[in-house]
Design an enzyme around this catalytic site. Structure first.
Site, short mmCIF file in Angstrom:
data_model
loop_
_atom_site.label_atom_id
_atom_site.label_comp_id
_atom_site.label_asym_id
_atom_site.label_seq_id
_atom_site.Cartn_x
_atom_site.Cartn_y
_atom_site.Cartn_z
N ASP A 16 -34.73 -97.28 14.68
CA ASP A 16 -35.84 -96.94 13.77
C ASP A 16 -35.67 -95.51 13.21
O ASP A 16 -34.66 -94.85 13.49
CB ASP A 16 -37.14 -97.10 14.59
CG ASP A 16 -38.37 -97.36 13.73
OD1 ASP A 16 -38.24 -97.45 12.51
OD2 ASP A 16 -39.48 -97.46 14.31
N HIS A 17 -36.66 -95.05 12.46
CA HIS A 17 -36.64 -93.73 11.81
C HIS A 17 -35.73 -92.67 12.45
O HIS A 17 -35.88 -92.35 13.62
CB HIS A 17 -38.05 -93.11 11.83
CG HIS A 17 -39.04 -93.85 11.02
ND1 HIS A 17 -39.29 -93.57 9.70
CD2 HIS A 17 -39.86 -94.88 11.34
CE1 HIS A 17 -40.21 -94.38 9.26
NE2 HIS A 17 -40.58 -95.20 10.22
N GLU A 48 -46.40 -91.13 13.93
CA GLU A 48 -45.74 -92.05 14.85
C GLU A 48 -44.64 -91.33 15.58
O GLU A 48 -43.83 -90.66 14.95
CB GLU A 48 -45.16 -93.26 14.10
CG GLU A 48 -44.60 -94.31 15.07
CD GLU A 48 -43.97 -95.50 14.34
OE1 GLU A 48 -44.49 -96.60 14.51
OE2 GLU A 48 -42.99 -95.31 13.62
N HIS A 85 -48.55 -95.19 9.20
CA HIS A 85 -48.27 -95.58 10.58
C HIS A 85 -49.56 -95.53 11.40
O HIS A 85 -50.39 -94.65 11.21
CB HIS A 85 -47.26 -94.64 11.23
CG HIS A 85 -45.85 -94.90 10.81
ND1 HIS A 85 -44.98 -93.89 10.52
CD2 HIS A 85 -45.16 -96.05 10.65
CE1 HIS A 85 -43.80 -94.41 10.20
NE2 HIS A 85 -43.88 -95.71 10.25
N HIS A 137 -43.12 -100.61 6.30
CA HIS A 137 -43.48 -99.75 7.44
C HIS A 137 -44.99 -99.58 7.48
O HIS A 137 -45.67 -99.73 6.46
CB HIS A 137 -42.84 -98.36 7.29
CG HIS A 137 -41.39 -98.34 7.67
ND1 HIS A 137 -40.94 -97.76 8.82
CD2 HIS A 137 -40.30 -98.88 7.07
CE1 HIS A 137 -39.63 -97.90 8.89
NE2 HIS A 137 -39.21 -98.58 7.84
N ASN A 195 -42.19 -103.76 10.07
CA ASN A 195 -42.24 -103.11 11.37
C ASN A 195 -43.58 -103.31 12.06
O ASN A 195 -44.63 -103.16 11.43
CB ASN A 195 -41.96 -101.62 11.22
CG ASN A 195 -40.51 -101.34 10.87
OD1 ASN A 195 -39.72 -102.25 10.67
ND2 ASN A 195 -40.16 -100.08 10.82
#
Ligand SMILES: [Zn+2]
Length: 358
Positions: A108-109, A181, A225, A264, A286
């Protein structure tokens, strides 16, 4: 024809990842990407995918990766995040075949300051490729969305040149996902940055498609998020259609939806918003916040319900000499969290139309 007629069970790499996304785009559904932090959560995700006969995306964040390796390890140079992500990928590789589902194993990110984590995973991919002619992971995300567009794209190009030849998919982000997040706090960013412009998406597409076809774009359309009370940032998945149309026009490929888009910050979205996003070429969504909560629910309810059986090793309402082992064994109470997580993953799959696709 189902997905298992196109790709095998287990962790997918190279063009097999694109084949699954093409299938999803063609059949108008998306695959949820569930963040995992342990073998327990990873197994629950695989169990859900197996039960509803669908492909799944398993992903680890930088913090989730460190947790996977153990919070007791130092992580000042991303060493725990690197080894934890590698451990997760090996675990999922080993067990996913037993569950019989195709899996996209993703990270992820990764923001600029976390690039040492990315470098460590990529080195593991290259080493794995030398032995097995495919990378360890399916896919990685680079998130340079906080940097200038030029720096964002140049960094993605640099890495994608290393990734494409060994069969790795790249997910990149342009425009910013709001909220907070995993320690990345975007709650204060300017609202305009929360909506990506079509020209920016096209610039990304032009730069990356010159290297290879296996990439996706997380374009921001008011995503946030986490779960919050409704605020002034409004989700506008209809903007994604503009991106597709703009790129189609530039490439002269009318009606092909050339972009693979990623959703997202989808927690708390309405079914209608999800439907619009999928119609506009979102192939991956996600899911983290909602599944985190789901994992707690089963454990929480078990502890509340069985409280009197959990206070001592011996002795409960049934008798002072009654043993409580079958209540405090982690296979009992952790399993309760797995069960509620399994159900929540199935729900995410249903919301996206990812059911009975094998
Ligand atoms: Zn995200």
């Amino acid at each position: 024809m189902g997905i298992l007629d196109i790709v095998p069970a287990g962790v997918l790499t190279g063009d097999n990842v694109r084949k699954v996304f093409d299938y999803a785009k063609e059949h108008q559904f998306a695959i949820p990407a569930i963040n995992v932090t342990s073998t327990s959560t990873a197994n629950a995700v695989l169990e859900a995918a197996r039960d509803i006969k669908s492909p799944i995306i398993i992903q680890v964040s930088q913090g989730g990766s460190a947790y996977f390796a153990g919070k007791g390890l130092p992580n000042d140079k991303q060493q725990a995040s690197i080894v934890g992500a590698i451990s997760a990928a090996h675990h999922v590789r080993l067990v996913s075949k037993a569950y019989g589902v195709p899996v996209i194993m993703h990270s992820d990110h990764c923001a600029e300051k976390l690039l040492p984590w990315f470098d460590g995973m990529l080195e593991a991919d290259e080493a794995y490729f030398k032995e097995h002619q495919e990378p360890l992971f399916s896919s990685h995300m680079l998130d340079l969305s906080e940097e200038s567009k030029e720096h964002n794209i140049a960094t993605c190009v640099k890495y994608f040149k290393r990734m494409a030849p060994i069969g790795l998919w790249l997910e990149m982000e342009i425009g910013i996902t709001g909220g907070e997040e995993d320690g990345v706090d975007n709650t204060g960013v300017d609202n305009a940055a929360l909506y990506t412009q079509p020209q920016d998406v096209y610039d990304v597409h032009a730069a990356l498609s010159a290297i290879g076809p296996n990439f996706s774009i997380a374009a921001a359309f008011g995503n946030v998020h986490g779960v919050y009370k409704p605020g002034n940032v409004k989700l506008q998945p209809e903007l994604l259609q503009k991106h597709q149309l703009y790129v189609e026009e530039q490439l002269k490929v009318k009606g092909t939806k050339p972009l693979y888009l990623v959703f997202h910050g989808g927690s708390g979205s309405s079914k209608e918003e999800i439907k619009t996003a999928v119609e506009n070429g979102v192939v991956k969504m996600n899911v983290d916040t909602d599944t985190q909560f789901a994992y707690l629910v089963g454990i929480r309810d078990f502890v509340f319900k069985k409280k009197d059986y959990l206070l001592t090793q011996v002795g409960n309402p049934d008798g002072a000499d009654k043993p409580n082992k079958k209540f405090y064994d982690p296979r009992v109470w952790v399993r309760e969290g797995e069960k509620t997580l399994v159900e929540r993953v199935k729900e995410a799959c249903k919301d996206l139309g990812n059911v009975g696709r094998l």
